[in-house]
Design an enzyme around this catalytic site. Structure first.
Site, PDB file in Angstrom:
ATOM      1  N   SER A   1       0.369  -3.599  12.222  1.00 53.99           N
ATOM      2  CA  SER A   1       0.965  -4.624  11.367  1.00 53.99           C
ATOM      3  C   SER A   1       2.231  -5.179  12.019  1.00 53.99           C
ATOM      4  CB  SER A   1       1.246  -4.064   9.984  1.00 53.99           C
ATOM      5  OG  SER A   1       2.096  -2.962  10.093  1.00 53.99           O
TER       6      SER A   1
ATOM      7  N   ASP B   1      -8.729  -9.730   9.541  1.00 52.80           N
ATOM      8  CA  ASP B   1      -8.276  -8.367   9.231  1.00 52.80           C
ATOM      9  C   ASP B   1      -9.287  -7.257   9.541  1.00 52.80           C
ATOM     10  OD1 ASP B   1      -6.199  -6.701   8.265  1.00 52.80           O
ATOM     11  OD2 ASP B   1      -7.172  -6.544   6.306  1.00 52.80           O
TER      12      ASP B   1
ATOM     13  N   CYS C   1       2.401  -7.717  14.052  1.00 55.46           N
ATOM     14  CA  CYS C   1       2.199  -8.215  15.412  1.00 55.46           C
ATOM     15  C   CYS C   1       1.537  -9.597  15.418  1.00 55.46           C
ATOM     16  CB  CYS C   1       1.357  -7.237  16.225  1.00 55.46           C
ATOM     17  SG  CYS C   1       2.203  -5.694  16.594  1.00 55.46           S
TER      18      CYS C   1
ATOM     19  N   ARG D   1       0.840  -1.191   0.000  1.00 54.73           N
ATOM     20  CA  ARG D   1       0.000   0.000   0.000  1.00 54.73           C
ATOM     21  C   ARG D   1       0.878   1.245   0.000  1.00 54.73           C
ATOM     22  NH1 ARG D   1      -1.941   0.675   4.500  1.00 54.73           N
ATOM     23  NH2 ARG D   1      -1.352  -1.302   5.460  1.00 54.73           N
TER      24      ARG D   1
ATOM     25  N   ARG E   1       2.346 -12.068  -0.545  1.00 50.83           N
ATOM     26  CA  ARG E   1       1.033 -12.405   0.010  1.00 50.83           C
ATOM     27  C   ARG E   1       0.447 -13.689  -0.561  1.00 50.83           C
ATOM     28  NH1 ARG E   1      -1.233  -8.684   3.994  1.00 50.83           N
ATOM     29  NH2 ARG E   1       0.412  -7.147   4.144  1.00 50.83           N
TER      30      ARG E   1
ATOM     31  N   TYR F   1      -1.754  -3.506  -6.732  1.00 50.64           N
ATOM     32  CA  TYR F   1      -1.410  -4.290  -5.552  1.00 50.64           C
ATOM     33  C   TYR F   1      -2.401  -4.189  -4.391  1.00 50.64           C
ATOM     34  CZ  TYR F   1       1.308  -6.996  -2.414  1.00 50.64           C
ATOM     35  OH  TYR F   1       1.707  -7.993  -1.593  1.00 50.64           O
TER      36      TYR F   1
ATOM     37  N   HIS G   1     -10.151  -2.377  12.176  1.00 52.97           N
ATOM     38  CA  HIS G   1      -9.049  -3.197  11.658  1.00 52.97           C
ATOM     39  C   HIS G   1      -8.746  -4.289  12.684  1.00 52.97           C
ATOM     40  CE1 HIS G   1      -4.636  -3.146  10.026  1.00 52.97           C
ATOM     41  NE2 HIS G   1      -5.366  -4.016   9.386  1.00 52.97           N
TER      42      HIS G   1
ATOM     43  N   LYS H   1      -9.311  -2.474   2.196  1.00 53.94           N
ATOM     44  CA  LYS H   1      -9.067  -1.317   3.073  1.00 53.94           C
ATOM     45  C   LYS H   1      -9.883  -0.092   2.642  1.00 53.94           C
ATOM     46  CE  LYS H   1      -5.565  -3.600   4.995  1.00 53.94           C
ATOM     47  NZ  LYS H   1      -5.632  -4.301   6.254  1.00 53.94           N
TER      48      LYS H   1
END
Ligand code: SAT
Ligand code: MN
Length: 603
Positions: free
Chosen positions: A259, A288, A261, A80, A389, A208, A237, A217
């Site tokens: 992110s 997510d 974690c 992103r 991904r 992407y 989120h 998102k």
């Protein structure tokens, strides 16, 4: 009437509002043909065949990876791009200090020439999709226009796509208009623009993930958070999981982590043998995003996962860190930007750092360059991009919760916030109440990892792990969180966890992964009034004997260190929140100030 060729059967299903919008966009983008997607298996197969033919996808060895394909994106287009992501409204105050702002009319003026003729020589795909279980009061319809077959295939996994969307929409004009073109994938002409007042998204120049799969998102967080505030619900989120205790009692938990974690790992946690044997089960609803609303009958917060698949980070995923994710990606998966391994029989395998398999002698890395372990070491070059991904349908998940498809959603008993903190923050504590919990979530800090650019180990504030995803002014967002309390007769308990605390020697104190079940059990027990907690300056904390540590091999000092609340460190923490508070200066909800004052008083 459109002058370009269309597939008649599918177009007839779309209502007048959709057809008019698509016609307008086609006039702008000037595609050679328009394909209205119906979301059928046959259509998917045909798209995959075409994509394999033109090199967009590479078929993997079908014995090892049935139904799986490989895609390598442009090397400038691998994540992103937050600095190119804008919220576009008439006034800057609507987007607040945490978003990039563009005046909405200016934005249309700027992007229209980019879209003008951008699909000449290309096919325009029209993707109808639903976010959320079909028939859910919160389910939302989107229609994405794109010139990328890769995007169509990913949307087919991540959303409920096709006829179901027309059924859900009926004659309504209430759908999110998502316009997307990869353009020439030029980072200088890349814009991800959100128009919350128009319920529209225009994304140009990237193929992407979060830039291009606009249901994710862009719609499910930025646009949805804006709509949620107006309509009394929340888009967050968060992962969503079910915890079943021996005897069948079910507790649903939502959790927000910045992110890096381990959100996906936590969502698919496998209880240690002792717990599994005793009858504990963990099931996944989502990894997510959650949408939550107050159920009028129960007065409780109910949640759904708006997505239908996982778009997870691959490197580091293996049979030890996340066996369930390995099963998710075992079939019908698209791998993006991992390493491609040519096999002797002419087929292909994939590989990534920290996988279950030793590094191949030779492969093609995410940039399309030859890679060997030697080259990797010499040039400090990764085989798989750190943000590579997998896109996999949630139906592949062996521990998918049956309620993942329930339109009524699940009642949320606990909200967990977390971060990556080597110091200061103990393993787990519980907020004194909802308002205190909102303060804890709003001040989440997490240390940067090597995966992100810049310094590592620096604490970044990431309110509710939503910093890049709040689609409006953060002041109003926090007020909305406080206000939601008044709409619930019974509200979720709020917790903070930290799996990443280290001792002075720099060693992680907590084993993490499946052992997080031990903390989860305390949280579940707290929700049901079964576990003890002592009051500390931070919140309610378990005593050492309140968390099951049997069989963990932790020594007493480690446990003490994991649970230690040091007033001096807490004071430093409060001071380091100042940057966030200053950013919001003048706009800070008073509850935030009161909560900080109360914390200072407890010190
Ligand atoms: O690319 S996505 O935004 O979908 C994934 C992520 O960055 O969290
Ligand atoms: Mn995410």
């Amino acid at each position: 009437m459109l002058s370009v060729q269309e597939n008649e059967v599918a177009v007839e299903q779309a209502n007048e509002h959709v057809r008019t919008w698509v016609a307008d966009m086609a006039k702008l983008c000037k595609p050679d043909q328009i394909v209205w997607c119906d979301g059928s298996a046959g259509e998917r197969q045909a798209l995959i065949s075409d994509a394999v033919e033109d090199g967009t996808l590479i078929e993997l060895n079908q014995k090892k990876w049935p139904g799986c394909h490989y895609h390598r994106s442009n090397s400038n287009d691998v994540a992103r791009t937050e600095h190119l992501t804008f919220i576009c409204t008439p006034s800057e105050d609507m987007v607040g200090p945490t978003n990039n702002y563009m005046n909405d009319r200016e934005a249309y003026k700027k992007l229209t020439p980019l879209f003008d003729g951008c699909m000449q020589g290309r096919t325009m795909y029209v993707i109808p999709f639903v976010m959320g279980p079909l028939g859910s009061p919160l389910a939302k319809v989107g229609v994405q226009i794109t010139d990328s077959p890769y995007v169509v295939l990913n949307m087919g996994i991540m959303t409920r796509m096709g006829q179901v969307a027309w059924d859900q929409l009926g004659d309504d004009a209430d759908f999110t208009k998502c316009l997307h073109s990869v353009g020439d994938v030029n980072p200088d002409r890349r814009y991800i623009c959100h128009f919350p007042l128009d319920n529209a998204i225009w994304s140009f120049g990237s193929g992407y993930g979060g830039n291009a799969l606009l249901g994710k998102k862009c719609l499910a967080l930025r646009i949805a958070s804006f709509l949620g505030r107006q309509q009394d619900w929340m888009a967050e989120h968060m992962l969503l999981m079910g915890v079943e205790a021996p005897g069948g009692e079910k507790t649903y938990i939502a959790a927000a982590f910045p992110s890096a974690c381990g959100k996906t790992n936590f969502a698919m946690l496998i209880p240690p043998k002792k717990y599994a044997d005793a009858g504990w089960k963990v099931t996944t609803l989502g990894d997510d995003i959650v949408w939550m609303w107050v159920n009028p009958e129960s007065g409780r917060l109910h949640a759904i996962n708006p997505e239908a698949g996982y778009f997870g980070v691959v490197p580091g995923t293996n049979g030890r860190s996340n066996p369930n994710a390995m099963k998710c990606m075992a079939r019908d998966t698209i791998f993006t930007n991992v390493a491609l391994v040519p096999l002797d029989d002419g087929t292909y395998d994939v590989w990534w750092e920290d996988s279950d398999w030793p590094a191949p002698k030779k492969c093609i890395n995410w940039e399309g360059k030859e890679w060997t372990p030697q080259i990797g070491k010499e040039k400090n070059m990764k085989a798989a991009h750190p943000n590579s991904r997998f896109t996999a349908p949630m139906s592949n998940n062996p521990v998918l919760d049956p309620a993942a498809r329930d339109p009524a959603g699940v009642p949320v008993s606990a909200i967990i916030f977390g971060g990556r903190r080597s110091k200061t923050i103990p393993l787990v504590y519980q907020a004194f109440n909802w308002v205190h919990g909102v303060y804890i979530g709003a001040t989440i800090g997490s240390e940067t990892t090597a995966a992100a650019t810049g310094q590592t180990g620096v604490v970044r504030r990431d309110p509710m792990a939503m910093l890049p995803f709040i689609g409006y002014n953060i002041r109003d967002y926090l007020v909305h969180w406080f206000q939601m309390r008044k709409k619930m007769s019974d509200c979720p308990r709020v917790f903070m966890v930290n799996w990443f605390r280290k001792n002075d020697a720099g060693k992680f104190l907590w084993p993490g992964f499946g052992e997080n079940m031990r903390v989860l059990k305390w949280i579940v027990d707290r929700c049901h009034g079964r576990a003890y907690a002592k009051e500390t300056i931070l919140g309610w904390m378990p005593r050492a004997e309140d968390i099951d540590l049997e069989g963990l091999n932790l020594d007493v000092d480690d446990i003490r260190e994991l649970e230690r609340v040091d007033p001096a460190e807490v004071k430093a923490e409060i001071l380091s929140q100042e940057e966030l508070f200053l950013k919001l200066a003048g706009d800070l909800p008073k509850e935030m100030i009161f909560q900080r004052e109360l914390l200072i008083t407890r010190l």
